[in-house]
Design a protein around this motif. Structure first.
Motif, PDB file in Angstrom:
ATOM      1  N   LEU A  73       0.831  -1.217   0.000  1.00  0.00           N
ATOM      2  CA  LEU A  73       0.000   0.000   0.000  1.00  0.00           C
ATOM      3  C   LEU A  73       0.860   1.260   0.000  1.00  0.00           C
ATOM      4  O   LEU A  73       0.527   2.263  -0.651  1.00  0.00           O
ATOM      5  CB  LEU A  73      -0.955  -0.003   1.199  1.00  0.00           C
ATOM      6  CG  LEU A  73      -2.076  -1.053   1.173  1.00  0.00           C
ATOM      7  CD1 LEU A  73      -3.048  -0.815   2.320  1.00  0.00           C
ATOM      8  CD2 LEU A  73      -2.830  -1.047  -0.156  1.00  0.00           C
ATOM      9  N   LEU A  92      -8.822   2.909  -6.323  1.00  0.00           N
ATOM     10  CA  LEU A  92      -8.602   1.701  -5.525  1.00  0.00           C
ATOM     11  C   LEU A  92      -9.963   1.048  -5.305  1.00  0.00           C
ATOM     12  O   LEU A  92     -10.893   1.677  -4.795  1.00  0.00           O
ATOM     13  CB  LEU A  92      -7.985   2.066  -4.167  1.00  0.00           C
ATOM     14  CG  LEU A  92      -7.479   0.898  -3.327  1.00  0.00           C
ATOM     15  CD1 LEU A  92      -6.272   0.228  -3.975  1.00  0.00           C
ATOM     16  CD2 LEU A  92      -7.132   1.366  -1.917  1.00  0.00           C
ATOM     17  N   TYR A  94     -12.282  -2.276  -3.805  1.00  0.00           N
ATOM     18  CA  TYR A  94     -12.206  -3.226  -2.689  1.00  0.00           C
ATOM     19  C   TYR A  94     -12.920  -4.517  -3.031  1.00  0.00           C
ATOM     20  O   TYR A  94     -14.035  -4.489  -3.552  1.00  0.00           O
ATOM     21  CB  TYR A  94     -12.868  -2.593  -1.450  1.00  0.00           C
ATOM     22  CG  TYR A  94     -12.084  -1.435  -0.908  1.00  0.00           C
ATOM     23  CD1 TYR A  94     -12.325  -0.134  -1.351  1.00  0.00           C
ATOM     24  CD2 TYR A  94     -11.066  -1.634   0.009  1.00  0.00           C
ATOM     25  CE1 TYR A  94     -11.582   0.936  -0.886  1.00  0.00           C
ATOM     26  CE2 TYR A  94     -10.314  -0.566   0.494  1.00  0.00           C
ATOM     27  CZ  TYR A  94     -10.567   0.702   0.040  1.00  0.00           C
ATOM     28  OH  TYR A  94      -9.833   1.762   0.508  1.00  0.00           O
ATOM     29  N   ILE A 193      -7.329   8.897  -2.122  1.00  0.00           N
ATOM     30  CA  ILE A 193      -7.623   7.627  -1.443  1.00  0.00           C
ATOM     31  C   ILE A 193      -7.226   7.717   0.033  1.00  0.00           C
ATOM     32  O   ILE A 193      -6.196   8.288   0.377  1.00  0.00           O
ATOM     33  CB  ILE A 193      -6.860   6.490  -2.158  1.00  0.00           C
ATOM     34  CG1 ILE A 193      -7.546   6.201  -3.502  1.00  0.00           C
ATOM     35  CG2 ILE A 193      -6.805   5.223  -1.319  1.00  0.00           C
ATOM     36  CD1 ILE A 193      -6.647   5.558  -4.516  1.00  0.00           C
ATOM     37  N   TRP A 195      -5.668   5.883   2.598  1.00  0.00           N
ATOM     38  CA  TRP A 195      -4.847   4.668   2.677  1.00  0.00           C
ATOM     39  C   TRP A 195      -4.917   3.995   4.047  1.00  0.00           C
ATOM     40  O   TRP A 195      -4.778   2.769   4.147  1.00  0.00           O
ATOM     41  CB  TRP A 195      -3.403   4.997   2.272  1.00  0.00           C
ATOM     42  CG  TRP A 195      -3.334   5.359   0.815  1.00  0.00           C
ATOM     43  CD1 TRP A 195      -3.314   6.611   0.255  1.00  0.00           C
ATOM     44  CD2 TRP A 195      -3.354   4.434  -0.289  1.00  0.00           C
ATOM     45  NE1 TRP A 195      -3.304   6.530  -1.121  1.00  0.00           N
ATOM     46  CE2 TRP A 195      -3.327   5.209  -1.487  1.00  0.00           C
ATOM     47  CE3 TRP A 195      -3.376   3.042  -0.387  1.00  0.00           C
ATOM     48  CZ2 TRP A 195      -3.337   4.634  -2.757  1.00  0.00           C
ATOM     49  CZ3 TRP A 195      -3.373   2.466  -1.651  1.00  0.00           C
ATOM     50  CH2 TRP A 195      -3.347   3.251  -2.831  1.00  0.00           C
ATOM     51  N   ALA A 198      -7.855   1.878   3.888  1.00  0.00           N
ATOM     52  CA  ALA A 198      -7.590   0.697   3.031  1.00  0.00           C
ATOM     53  C   ALA A 198      -6.891  -0.397   3.832  1.00  0.00           C
ATOM     54  O   ALA A 198      -7.274  -1.567   3.795  1.00  0.00           O
ATOM     55  CB  ALA A 198      -6.737   1.115   1.832  1.00  0.00           C
ATOM     56  N   TRP A 201      -9.273  -1.836   6.361  1.00  0.00           N
ATOM     57  CA  TRP A 201     -10.327  -2.631   5.691  1.00  0.00           C
ATOM     58  C   TRP A 201      -9.839  -4.065   5.455  1.00  0.00           C
ATOM     59  O   TRP A 201     -10.582  -5.030   5.582  1.00  0.00           O
ATOM     60  CB  TRP A 201     -10.686  -1.984   4.347  1.00  0.00           C
ATOM     61  CG  TRP A 201     -11.694  -2.764   3.542  1.00  0.00           C
ATOM     62  CD1 TRP A 201     -13.057  -2.750   3.675  1.00  0.00           C
ATOM     63  CD2 TRP A 201     -11.400  -3.721   2.506  1.00  0.00           C
ATOM     64  NE1 TRP A 201     -13.629  -3.630   2.779  1.00  0.00           N
ATOM     65  CE2 TRP A 201     -12.645  -4.236   2.054  1.00  0.00           C
ATOM     66  CE3 TRP A 201     -10.221  -4.192   1.912  1.00  0.00           C
ATOM     67  CZ2 TRP A 201     -12.733  -5.192   1.026  1.00  0.00           C
ATOM     68  CZ3 TRP A 201     -10.303  -5.138   0.904  1.00  0.00           C
ATOM     69  CH2 TRP A 201     -11.552  -5.625   0.465  1.00  0.00           C
TER      70      TRP A 201
END
Ligand code: FAD
Ligand code: FO1
Length: 448
Positions: A73, A92, A94, A193, A195, A198, A201
């Protein structure tokens, strides 16, 4: 600008004239020196449309943990920043690409889908499934290999000695300098984004900690390449197999995640003033050995199990399957480095602590798993599980080929027959002792 032989048509879809081009980035996670990106830009300019790069984030990818996702990432964050600077959107997504990519392509009414080459089964399945849901043209560009994998050979090769001639004949055509990134005629923007979100997640398993000896991202990769060229390349031939010297390049995590182009590295090594022997040995590993692994995974779907071994090895190992094993360990004992052999335990600890076991020790490490498990199926399962779980460069064709070489003699020849190993090449503690100071290696990884 991009050699058409790098491009492989994946479906018979048509080009939808008005939508943006979409580059589905997966293996080659970088902006510079990326043939798939260069091709996508030239397509966008030709169709007079903008370009969107998209990355589909999937949790638990082949047993990846926090160590791997954090590294990846950070690299993708840099990709997002660099693309923004040249007017390319970065998205990005998911979840499973098999649904996220078709939805994305549909939402943008994309004109054409470009992806980068990857011989792993999971990727081939992703693309197959995506193709069943989209109607636009889907092209795959080999941005990972100097000589495109599908061009170097159309069949599974016996070993380095057979693919070397084929690759060396083609280097003149493919080992070329990269063109500059052309200006985008039509720009696209995407929202920034988050991050941290992310990473959270993904809920990556924290038991494989982040490593601190290597900085992720393509800028750090180029810096690491340059320091290797200036300091490490000279002496590589002599020192690379000594686990006590830091004489390998240390670049495999960058190459695995595509944050560094092997072709860029090869071009720079070829230009370097280091001794010829060091250069040719390094290039042989980087080009011939590495591209042999992609060949193995593309043309042998059993690259991760015993079925993928040559018949001589399967036969010979089977004949010795009931041989007495002096030691037998479980996955847990291997994982916790609790065997009777401190050299093996030290190698395991080096991998657990740093995410990078020395290349010479990887051979010994895998061969001892063959020797100390109840079956070769179990040995393959344990070696792949541990290598993918802890190695920063794991989940890579090089890993599956390296493990198949060690346990199943793939890309190797038959050797004198012996218990358990049959005709698969044997390695032992005394062999290591002859090559380097094993006590020193043990104390550096098993603590004082
Ligand atoms: P260097 O010696 O600096 O080599 C530079 C590059 O050349 C490497 O990054 C790699 O891309 C290529 N290369 C070097 N040796 C090999 C080889 N034997 N096979 C294929 N390519 C090679 N490599 C991985 O990238 N990921 C893995 O998960 C992996 N698992 C392995 C497991 C076993 C059991 C064995 C025997 C080898 C494995 N290898 C793997 C191959 C090799 O050990 C590593 O590529 C190398 O140690 C990476 O460190 P480096 O980049 O510092 O190596
Ligand atoms: N590729 C993806 O397209 N999406 C992912 O979420 C993803 C996660 C991932 C985690 C660890 C790792 O080592 C690789 C990962 N990859 C992912 C694939 C990677 O980019 C390589 O393409 C293959 O592992 C090697 O061929």
């Amino acid at each position: 600008m991009v050699n058409s032989k790098r491009i492989h048509v994946l479906n018979n879809g048509e080009i939808n004239k008005h939508g943006p081009v979409v580059y589905w980035m997966s293996r080659d996670q970088r902006v510079s020196d990326n043939w798939a990106l260069l091709f996508s830009i030239s397509k966008a300019n030709e169709l007079k449309v903008p370009l969107h790069v998209v990355f589909s984030l999937t949790p638990n990818f082949l047993n990846a943990g926090l160590r791997h996702y954090s590294f990846m990432l950070h690299g993708l964050k840099e990709v997002e920043e660099e693309l923004k600077n040249i007017g390319i959107a970065f998205n990005l997504l998911y979840g499973n690409p098999e649904s996220s990519i078709p939805e994305f392509v549909e939402s943008l009414k994309a004109s054409i889908l470009v992806s980068d080459f990857d011989p792993l089964k999971v990727k081939i399945q992703w693309k197959h499934s995506v193709n069943s849901k989209i109607s636009i043209m889907h092209l795959e560009v080999d941005a990972h290999n100097v000589v495109p994998c599908r061009i170097a050979s159309q069949k599974v090769e016996f070993g380095a000695h057979t693919i070397r001639t084929k690759i060396n004949k083609l280097l003149g055509t493919y080992l070329v300098a990269y063109p500059d990134i052309p200006l985008l005629k039509y720009k696209a923007e995407s929202s920034p984004i988050n991050w941290n979100y992310a990473l959270n997640w993904l809920k990556p398993s924290p038991d494989v900690t982040v490593v601190d000896w290597i900085t992720p991202g393509e800028t750090a990769a180029i810096n690491a390449m340059n320091s290797f060229l200036n300091v490490g390349l000279a002496g590589y031939s002599e020192n690379r197999n000594n686990p006590l010297l830091n004489a390998q390049s240390g670049l495999s995590p960058y190459l695995h995640f595509g944050q560094l182009s092997a072709q860029r590295l090869a071009v720079e090594v070829a230009k370097s003033t280091a001794p010829d022997k060091d250069k040719s040995d390094f290039l042989d590993e980087l080009i011939v050995r590495r591209e042999l692994s992609d060949n193995f995974c593309l043309y042998n779907e059993n690259y991760d199990n015993v079925e993928g071994f040559h018949s001589w090895a399967k036969k010979s190992l089977a004949e010795h399957s009931n041989d007495e094993r002096e030691y037998i360990y479980s996955l847990n004992q291997f994982e916790k480095a609790q065997t009777h052999d401190n050299l093996w335990n030290a190698a395991q600890q080096q991998m657990v602590k740093t995410g990078k076991m020395h290349g010479y020790m990887r051979m010994y490490w895998a061969k001892k798993i063959l020797e100390w498990t109840i079956s070769i199926e179990e040995a393959m399962r344990i070696a792949i599980y541990l290598n993918d779980k802890y190695s920063l460069d794991g989940r890579d064709p090089n890993g599956y080929a390296g493990i198949a070489w060690s346990i199943g003699g793939v890309h190797d020849r038959a050797w004198a027959e012996r218990p358990v190993f049959g005709k698969v090449r044997y390695m032992n503690y005394n062999g290591c002792k002859r090559k380097f100071d094993v006590e020193k290696y043990i104390s550096s990884w098993l603590g004082k």
